[in-house]
Write a protein that holds these residues in place. Structure first.
Motif, mmCIF file in Angstrom:
data_model
loop_
_atom_site.group_PDB
_atom_site.id
_atom_site.type_symbol
_atom_site.label_atom_id
_atom_site.label_comp_id
_atom_site.label_asym_id
_atom_site.label_seq_id
_atom_site.Cartn_x
_atom_site.Cartn_y
_atom_site.Cartn_z
ATOM 1 N N UNK A 105 0.821 -1.218 0.000
ATOM 2 C CA UNK A 105 0.000 0.000 0.000
ATOM 3 C C UNK A 105 0.850 1.261 0.000
ATOM 4 N N UNK A 106 2.001 1.230 0.640
ATOM 5 C CA UNK A 106 2.910 2.370 0.580
ATOM 6 C C UNK A 106 3.521 2.514 -0.806
ATOM 7 N N UNK A 107 3.994 1.383 -1.334
ATOM 8 C CA UNK A 107 4.772 1.394 -2.578
ATOM 9 C C UNK A 107 3.936 1.798 -3.787
ATOM 10 N N UNK A 108 2.642 1.482 -3.805
ATOM 11 C CA UNK A 108 1.817 1.740 -4.987
ATOM 12 C C UNK A 108 1.810 3.208 -5.405
ATOM 13 N N UNK A 109 2.045 4.117 -4.454
ATOM 14 C CA UNK A 109 1.990 5.547 -4.768
ATOM 15 C C UNK A 109 3.216 6.023 -5.547
ATOM 16 N N UNK A 110 4.317 5.282 -5.487
ATOM 17 C CA UNK A 110 5.555 5.726 -6.112
ATOM 18 C C UNK A 110 5.559 5.522 -7.623
ATOM 19 N N UNK A 111 4.492 4.953 -8.150
ATOM 20 C CA UNK A 111 4.369 4.911 -9.601
ATOM 21 C C UNK A 111 4.272 6.324 -10.166
ATOM 22 N N UNK A 112 3.772 7.255 -9.342
ATOM 23 C CA UNK A 112 3.728 8.668 -9.711
ATOM 24 C C UNK A 112 5.101 9.275 -9.409
ATOM 25 N N UNK A 113 5.846 9.739 -10.414
ATOM 26 C CA UNK A 113 7.208 10.242 -10.179
ATOM 27 C C UNK A 113 7.271 11.500 -9.318
ATOM 28 N N UNK A 114 6.125 12.183 -9.123
ATOM 29 C CA UNK A 114 6.144 13.392 -8.289
ATOM 30 C C UNK A 114 6.133 13.069 -6.804
ATOM 31 N N UNK A 115 5.895 11.804 -6.443
ATOM 32 C CA UNK A 115 5.809 11.407 -5.039
ATOM 33 C C UNK A 115 7.207 11.079 -4.515
ATOM 34 N N UNK A 116 7.587 11.763 -3.437
ATOM 35 C CA UNK A 116 8.899 11.523 -2.843
ATOM 36 C C UNK A 116 8.846 10.673 -1.590
ATOM 37 N N UNK A 117 7.696 10.704 -0.888
ATOM 38 C CA UNK A 117 7.557 9.930 0.350
ATOM 39 C C UNK A 117 6.085 9.628 0.585
ATOM 40 N N UNK A 118 5.840 8.519 1.290
ATOM 41 C CA UNK A 118 4.483 8.148 1.690
ATOM 42 C C UNK A 118 4.536 7.744 3.158
ATOM 43 N N UNK A 119 3.656 8.332 3.936
ATOM 44 C CA UNK A 119 3.604 8.094 5.383
ATOM 45 C C UNK A 119 2.491 7.103 5.684
#
Length: 391
Positions: free
Chosen positions: A154-168
């Motif tokens: 669930x954390x990792x799925x957001x990094x497909x967007x290159x603008x995302x640097x971190x997910x809390x």
């Protein structure tokens, strides 16, 4: 004195009440604009995340004398629902003097690695271990944190967007002894703020229990950094990257009943918060838009709350000599602090017990911030951390 009193009260009301209300209003407006856009433009054309997106991941566990919990941590880490061939579990020992390192080395699993060095503090562990991590995404977690099996996906799925640097991730606190532990309500309030800030891509700080960053986005931290889980995400925001919050990526951590140790921990964090301004002060520039608004409202005013509370009380004491209205306000303030003094006494029941516990927590938190501010002024806060023992 009346001006001092009302300005202090307004700033306190803003940081604790008006700022959250403004986030709700902002979100409602965004929802209305989105609905209108859908009606005008038709189908939502945003691309859904690909189910096959599975970058390599390193789970980084900084550890200092964690022999009591490290086995359970490794067991939990090995059971996470993420492809084994894509996973590394890296324990960064900060000069542990107990059996932590031996217990890690005893594991016969290729996913587990140990990096050991002399005691230098958590920042030294991060500066050493993140660049050497094999994963494209580094998930930072504490040794005493239990991670839900699906949290990494669930954390990792957001990094497909290159603008995302971190997910809390969402850290859920529990207490086996006192199920009404007052931190739980305040923590729920803070988690709620993270949820709304995350919708703007601007979560103001992570929690050390569970958050993920791009390895290539990490910058070496100054050795004096105390609140690394605050500085790392905000440095990403300063570079224009987004910091998200995923409430479905859950981890669990036990709180402690030792108020003395909790007070020392909060004072340490307070000193680190003030020190971080030298690295992050540019985010207070109004030109940064929502990030600046959130930083002023959620962080800087909150850190100044002890001084605002003191100013409000002193101004009220002077004004009470001239007005019945201010005498009533003074009685209200003194009653609140009296309730906080009752918070640690046995024998209280029901609503009075809960109210006294919350008042005590609020006053203790702000006293710790004041101690932290004094340590910051004196430059007496070290960067090395001591683990907080749990029940």
């Amino acid at each position: 004195m009346a001006l001092v009193f009302w300005v202090a009260l307004l700033l306190l009301a803003h940081t604790y009440l008006l700022y959250p209300v403004s986030l709700v209003a902002w979100e409602a407006l965004a929802q209305a604009k989105g609905a209108l856009r859908y009606l005008v433009e038709g189908e939502d054309r945003r691309a859904a995340p690909r189910a096959s997106f599975a970058p390599t991941v390193t789970l980084l566990v900084p550890a200092y004398n964690e022999e009591e919990v490290i086995d359970a941590k490794l067991d939990n880490s090995l059971k996470l629902d993420y492809p084994a061939e894509q996973t590394q579990i890296l324990v960064g020992s900060d000069g542990s003097t107990d059996d932590t390192e031996r217990l890690v080395l005893a594991r016969q699993d290729g996913r587990i690695a140990l990096s050991e060095a002399a005691r230098g503090g958590k920042v030294a562990v991060l500066n050493r271990c993140i660049p050497m991590a094999r994963g494209e995404i580094v998930v930072l977690t504490d040794a005493n944190t239990e991670i839900d099996p699906k949290a990494i996906k669930r954390l990792v799925r957001h990094f497909e967007d290159p603008s995302v640097g971190a997910v809390v991730g969402r850290l859920r606190l529990y207490n086996r002894i006192n199920r009404e532990f007052e931190e739980s309500l305040y923590w729920t309030y803070e988690t709620w703020l993270k949820l709304y800030e995350g919708r703007h891509g601007a979560v103001l700080g992570a929690n050390g229990g569970l958050y993920a960053i791009r390895r290539t986005a990490f910058e070496q931290l100054p050795p004096s950094t105390v609140v690394d889980d605050f500085v790392i995400p905000l440095r990403l925001l300063a570079r224009g990257q987004r910091v998200l919050f995923d409430p479905e990526a859950v981890a669990y951590e036990e709180t402690t009943e030792d108020y003395g140790k909790e007070f020392a921990r909060r004072a340490r964090i307070g000193a680190g918060d003030f020190a971080s301004l030298s690295l992050l002060g540019g985010l207070l520039n109004p030109r940064r838009g929502f990030v600046a608004y959130a930083f002023w409202s959620h962080k800087l005013l909150r850190w100044c709350a002890p001084l605002l509370l003191a100013a409000m009380l002193l101004a009220n004491l002077m004004l009470a000599a001239h007005s019945n209205f201010y005498r009533l306000l003074l009685l209200g303030q003194l009653g609140f602090y009296g309730l906080a003094l009752l918070g640690g006494r046995p024998g209280l029941r029901g609503a009075l017990r809960r109210a006294a516990g919350l008042a005590r927590y609020f006053v203790s938190m702000n006293l710790a911030l004041l101690v932290g501010f004094w340590r910051f002024l004196r430059g007496s806060q070290g960067a090395a951390w001591e683990r907080t023992a749990r029940s």
